[in-house]
Design a protein around this motif. Structure first.
Motif, PDB file in Angstrom:
ATOM      1  N   PHE A 115       0.852  -1.189   0.000  1.00  0.00           N
ATOM      2  CA  PHE A 115       0.000   0.000   0.000  1.00  0.00           C
ATOM      3  C   PHE A 115       0.887   1.239   0.000  1.00  0.00           C
ATOM      4  O   PHE A 115       1.828   1.362   0.788  1.00  0.00           O
ATOM      5  N   ARG A 116       0.570   2.209  -0.893  1.00  0.00           N
ATOM      6  CA  ARG A 116       1.464   3.312  -1.188  1.00  0.00           C
ATOM      7  C   ARG A 116       0.894   4.644  -0.690  1.00  0.00           C
ATOM      8  O   ARG A 116      -0.217   5.026  -1.053  1.00  0.00           O
ATOM      9  N   THR A 117       1.685   5.364   0.112  1.00  0.00           N
ATOM     10  CA  THR A 117       1.288   6.667   0.622  1.00  0.00           C
ATOM     11  C   THR A 117       2.505   7.596   0.617  1.00  0.00           C
ATOM     12  O   THR A 117       3.627   7.167   0.350  1.00  0.00           O
ATOM     13  N   GLN A 163      -4.118   1.839  -7.137  1.00  0.00           N
ATOM     14  CA  GLN A 163      -4.565   1.094  -5.963  1.00  0.00           C
ATOM     15  C   GLN A 163      -6.064   0.857  -6.008  1.00  0.00           C
ATOM     16  O   GLN A 163      -6.573  -0.093  -5.416  1.00  0.00           O
ATOM     17  N   THR A 167      -7.941  -3.208   1.047  1.00  0.00           N
ATOM     18  CA  THR A 167      -7.337  -2.095   0.306  1.00  0.00           C
ATOM     19  C   THR A 167      -8.316  -0.939   0.167  1.00  0.00           C
ATOM     20  O   THR A 167      -7.942   0.230   0.315  1.00  0.00           O
ATOM     21  N   LYS A 181      -8.358   0.928   3.411  1.00  0.00           N
ATOM     22  CA  LYS A 181      -7.140   1.722   3.574  1.00  0.00           C
ATOM     23  C   LYS A 181      -7.197   2.986   2.725  1.00  0.00           C
ATOM     24  O   LYS A 181      -6.787   4.063   3.168  1.00  0.00           O
ATOM     25  N   LEU A 182      -7.673   2.847   1.505  1.00  0.00           N
ATOM     26  CA  LEU A 182      -7.780   4.016   0.631  1.00  0.00           C
ATOM     27  C   LEU A 182      -8.637   5.095   1.270  1.00  0.00           C
ATOM     28  O   LEU A 182      -8.289   6.276   1.272  1.00  0.00           O
TER      29      LEU A 182
END
Length: 248
Positions: A117-119, A138, A146, A149-150
């Protein structure tokens, strides 16, 4: 997917059979990511570092700059630029079913957790562009974790966010949609609007605009009060108005 050029009956793009099919596929993707999530794509196989943090996660509140704007939560450099007139040189990686850009030391994502997961994106026009593109990538991952989380990490806290969280459901895989170009419609210290053009696997092209706000040291999406995650995608006749940018 059918041709997007006008037909002899002068149907509008929204009523052409080809568009209806394309839009339906897009909406499936969109639903696959947070109530009205969105589109996805293809690309090369992810490399080994896709599941490793590119930097340490930060739990403390980001510091404020001299101008009073919070610094990047993971320390990525900010920029005084307010425009983006050319496509940035980018490395691309497959996320879900879409190829997305990455520059972990300059634009982001600065943090990739153990599940990929990308932030954390830079406070700059390029950072906003990368944030928008990675968010769409994503969005092609349809599992409930997911999606949650988004919403929890990459959207602004609001009534719309809560509505979307209450309506999360597991989604299937989305058809291939690839980023093809972009426009930076607006940019300021506190907000940006990024317009992403995409191509569906059948050749039809379209675009979607993402309203972003700088909050808690990162770029985040504003969710409408009804829980809609993105503006409705619209089909295009061609990509002539967009800066070409693609990982495939």
């Amino acid at each position: 997917m059918s041709d997007v050029s006008p037909d002899e009956n002068h149907q509008t793009p929204l009523t052409r059979p080809g568009f209806i099919v394309s839009a339906a596929l897009i909406l499936v993707l969109i639903a696959a990511v947070i109530v009205i999530a969105f589109i996805p794509r293809g690309g090369d196989e992810p490399d080994a570092r896709s599941n490793e943090p590119t930097t340490s996660e930060t739990t403390s509140a980001p510091a404020a700059t001299a101008a009073g704007v919070e610094e990047s939560v993971c320390g990525l450099p900010a920029s005084d630029d307010t425009a983006l007139g050319a496509a940035p040189e980018s490395n691309w990686e497959l996320v879900g079913t879409m190829a997305v850009p990455e520059a972990p030391e300059t634009a982001g994502p600065g943090v990739v957790d153990d599940r990929g997961f990308r932030t954390c994106f830079a406070h700059s026009p390029t950072g906003a562009l990368y944030a928008a593109a990675n968010l769409l990538g994503q969005g092609s991952i349809g599992d409930e974790e997911t999606q949650r989380k988004l919403l929890e990490q990459l959207t602004i806290e609001s009534a719309g966010q809560q509505t979307a969280l209450e309506n999360i459901s597991e989604a299937g895989s989305a058809p291939s949609v690839q980023i093809s170009g972009f426009q930076l419609l607006s940019y300021s210290d506190s907000a940006a609007t990024v317009d992403i053009a995409f191509t569906l696997e059948g050749g039809a092209v379209g675009h979607v605009s993402l309203p972003l706000r700088w909050a808690d040291g990162d770029w985040k999406i504003e969710v409408a009060d009804d829980g809609q995650f993105l503006n409705d995608p619209v089909q295009l006749n061609d990509l002539s108005d967009y800066i070409p940018w693609s990982g495939v």
